[in-house]
Design a protein around this motif. Structure first.
Motif, mmCIF file in Angstrom:
data_model
loop_
_atom_site.group_PDB
_atom_site.id
_atom_site.type_symbol
_atom_site.label_atom_id
_atom_site.label_comp_id
_atom_site.label_asym_id
_atom_site.label_seq_id
_atom_site.Cartn_x
_atom_site.Cartn_y
_atom_site.Cartn_z
ATOM 1 N N TYR A 1 0.852 -1.183 0.000
ATOM 2 C CA TYR A 1 0.000 0.000 0.000
ATOM 3 C C TYR A 1 0.888 1.233 0.000
ATOM 4 C CZ TYR A 1 -3.728 -3.239 1.064
ATOM 5 O OH TYR A 1 -4.623 -4.271 1.000
ATOM 6 N N THR B 1 1.105 5.696 -0.376
ATOM 7 C CA THR B 1 0.395 6.969 -0.367
ATOM 8 C C THR B 1 0.390 7.490 -1.796
ATOM 9 O OG1 THR B 1 2.385 8.275 -0.008
ATOM 10 C CG2 THR B 1 1.219 7.462 1.975
ATOM 11 N N ASP C 1 1.559 10.203 -2.860
ATOM 12 C CA ASP C 1 2.869 10.799 -3.106
ATOM 13 C C ASP C 1 3.911 9.722 -3.433
ATOM 14 O OD1 ASP C 1 4.717 13.008 -3.199
ATOM 15 O OD2 ASP C 1 5.495 12.305 -1.261
ATOM 16 N N GLU C 2 3.883 8.623 -2.690
ATOM 17 C CA GLU C 2 4.822 7.519 -2.942
ATOM 18 C C GLU C 2 4.577 6.915 -4.329
ATOM 19 O OE1 GLU C 2 5.458 5.866 1.625
ATOM 20 O OE2 GLU C 2 3.752 5.168 0.430
ATOM 21 N N GLU C 3 3.315 6.741 -4.664
ATOM 22 C CA GLU C 3 2.983 6.189 -5.978
ATOM 23 C C GLU C 3 3.494 7.091 -7.100
ATOM 24 O OE1 GLU C 3 -0.868 4.678 -8.571
ATOM 25 O OE2 GLU C 3 -1.119 6.269 -7.089
#
Length: 90
Positions: free
Chosen positions: A54, A56, A58-60
């Motif tokens: 999973y 966030t 932003d991470e994606e």
């Protein structure tokens, strides 16, 4: 001619023979004509193990940008980065 279309009469016996010749198949013939592609070899098979993570938004986005810079899919980028980290740790 009175405007009605001409209907050709066909012999019932010849129609039945034609029907039987197109539908009658032996088991060997049915196996020979089996559709679909041939099975994959062991080398061509994709692993059946899935790992779900999973992120966030932003991470994606960061992963998508890094993957695009390398010209690979985000999934491939995460896999490459994971193995690079493991190799570095060894």
């Amino acid at each position: 001619m009175n405007g009605t279309p001409h209907i050709e009469k066909k012999d019932l016996k010849s129609l039945m023979q034609k029907k039987q010749s197109t539908t009658a198949k032996t088991f060997a013939e049915a196996d020979r004509r089996k559709g679909g592609r041939p099975p994959l070899s062991d080398d061509e098979k994709v692993s059946k193990i899935r790992l779900t993570i999973y992120l966030t938004p932003d991470e994606e986005e960061k992963i998508k940008k890094a993957a695009a810079a390398l010209g690979v899919r985000p999934q491939a980028f995460v896999k490459m980065a994971s193995f690079a980290y493991m190799n570095k740790a060894d």
